[in-house]
Scaffold this motif. Structure first.
Motif, PDB file in Angstrom:
ATOM      1  N   HIS A 213       0.963  -1.467  -0.081  1.00  0.00           N
ATOM      2  CA  HIS A 213       0.015   0.001  -0.076  1.00  0.00           C
ATOM      3  C   HIS A 213       0.628   1.291  -0.023  1.00  0.00           C
ATOM      4  O   HIS A 213       0.652   2.167  -0.642  1.00  0.00           O
ATOM      5  CB  HIS A 213      -1.000   0.098   1.402  1.00  0.00           C
ATOM      6  N   ILE A 214       2.071   1.326   0.648  1.00  0.00           N
ATOM      7  CA  ILE A 214       2.956   2.316   1.003  1.00  0.00           C
ATOM      8  C   ILE A 214       3.417   2.737  -0.585  1.00  0.00           C
ATOM      9  O   ILE A 214       3.394   3.618  -1.037  1.00  0.00           O
ATOM     10  CB  ILE A 214       3.904   2.067   1.838  1.00  0.00           C
ATOM     11  N   ALA A 215       3.851   1.713  -1.142  1.00  0.00           N
ATOM     12  CA  ALA A 215       4.470   1.907  -2.623  1.00  0.00           C
ATOM     13  C   ALA A 215       3.288   2.349  -3.621  1.00  0.00           C
ATOM     14  O   ALA A 215       3.542   3.287  -4.385  1.00  0.00           O
ATOM     15  CB  ALA A 215       4.980   0.592  -3.208  1.00  0.00           C
ATOM     16  N   ARG A 216       2.296   1.461  -3.642  1.00  0.00           N
ATOM     17  CA  ARG A 216       1.092   2.144  -4.495  1.00  0.00           C
ATOM     18  C   ARG A 216       0.357   3.534  -4.210  1.00  0.00           C
ATOM     19  O   ARG A 216       0.097   4.253  -5.063  1.00  0.00           O
ATOM     20  CB  ARG A 216      -0.023   1.189  -4.549  1.00  0.00           C
TER      21      ARG A 216
ATOM     22  N   ALA B  45      12.491  -2.667  -2.396  1.00  0.00           N
ATOM     23  CA  ALA B  45      12.888  -2.149  -3.780  1.00  0.00           C
ATOM     24  C   ALA B  45      11.585  -1.419  -4.313  1.00  0.00           C
ATOM     25  O   ALA B  45      11.835  -0.280  -4.916  1.00  0.00           O
ATOM     26  CB  ALA B  45      13.276  -3.374  -4.663  1.00  0.00           C
ATOM     27  N   ASP B  46      10.266  -1.758  -4.268  1.00  0.00           N
ATOM     28  CA  ASP B  46       9.269  -1.322  -4.664  1.00  0.00           C
ATOM     29  C   ASP B  46       9.159   0.332  -4.081  1.00  0.00           C
ATOM     30  O   ASP B  46       8.746   1.148  -4.686  1.00  0.00           O
ATOM     31  CB  ASP B  46       7.797  -2.204  -4.588  1.00  0.00           C
ATOM     32  N   ILE B  47       9.075   0.088  -2.606  1.00  0.00           N
ATOM     33  CA  ILE B  47       9.024   1.303  -1.816  1.00  0.00           C
ATOM     34  C   ILE B  47      10.455   2.395  -2.282  1.00  0.00           C
ATOM     35  O   ILE B  47      10.048   3.569  -2.436  1.00  0.00           O
ATOM     36  CB  ILE B  47       9.199   1.116  -0.173  1.00  0.00           C
ATOM     37  N   GLU B  48      11.378   1.621  -2.408  1.00  0.00           N
ATOM     38  CA  GLU B  48      12.526   2.722  -2.754  1.00  0.00           C
ATOM     39  C   GLU B  48      12.248   3.561  -4.046  1.00  0.00           C
ATOM     40  O   GLU B  48      12.542   4.600  -4.264  1.00  0.00           O
ATOM     41  CB  GLU B  48      13.916   1.959  -2.793  1.00  0.00           C
ATOM     42  N   ARG B  49      11.731   2.476  -4.985  1.00  0.00           N
ATOM     43  CA  ARG B  49      11.593   3.013  -6.537  1.00  0.00           C
ATOM     44  C   ARG B  49      10.589   4.026  -6.520  1.00  0.00           C
ATOM     45  O   ARG B  49      10.627   4.888  -7.229  1.00  0.00           O
ATOM     46  CB  ARG B  49      11.332   1.707  -7.475  1.00  0.00           C
TER      47      ARG B  49
END
Length: 184
Positions: free
Chosen positions: A48-51, A95-99
């Protein structure tokens, strides 16, 4: 860059680094364990944080380019994306959160000064000025870091976060998190 934006982006960078440090302390098995949000695992929270970072970036790109880019395609698309991403291994989650954090930051620093007053909305929420997108990103990080159930609590929120004047629904959400850990 305006000082308010620089200050919020610094806080977002710090909150992201702390969240990633907490996530890095988890195992793949722990990612599948419950978060503090009913029905959501830690993987749901991380996804959710990444989205949400993508949704916030979409709003900034929309006001920056004058095009109609929705935060999310739909509520169903948002929910499906979170559900599908929740079971990924920890390394993919981080990696998703970083990106997505980097893409959000790039959109924020390139948003024209005159675009910050443009109204935007996320799904069913009332419209709000684009300047609030940056604040909402910070709130997402701080609140959901607590929700991750990895030891981070409202007492750990930075002194710069605690006094922020949060509009609804963010104010109530922060109050909820504080009440979960209130001592009686």
């Amino acid at each position: 860059m305006e000082s308010w934006l620089k200050d919020l982006l610094t806080q977002i960078d710090e909150a992201t680094a702390k969240l990633i440090a907490s996530a890095d302390g988890l195992t793949d098995k722990q990612v599948s364990e419950p978060s503090l949000l009913s029905g959501w695992s830690r993987g749901h929270v991380l996804t959710h944080i990444a989205r949400a970072a993508e949704a916030h970036r979409n709003l900034l790109e929309a006001v920056g380019t004058g095009t109609d880019i929705p935060a999310y395609a739909s509520q169903e698309a948002r929910d499906t994306s979170i559900e599908n991403g929740a079971s990924r291994p920890l390394a993919e989650q981080v990696a998703d959160i970083e990106r997505t954090a980097a893409a959000f930051r790039a959109a924020a620093v390139t948003t024209p000064d005159d675009a910050w007053t443009t109204s935007v909305t996320i799904l069913h929420l009332e419209p709000f000025p684009a300047s609030q997108v940056v604040l909402r990103k910070l709130v997402e990080l701080e609140l959901h870091h607590v929700d991750l159930n990895a030891g981070y609590r409202p007492a750990d929120w930075p002194v710069t976060f605690k006094p922020l004047e949060l509009p609804e629904p963010m104010r109530s959400q922060a109050t909820d998190r504080m009440s979960w850990f209130a001592t009686k």
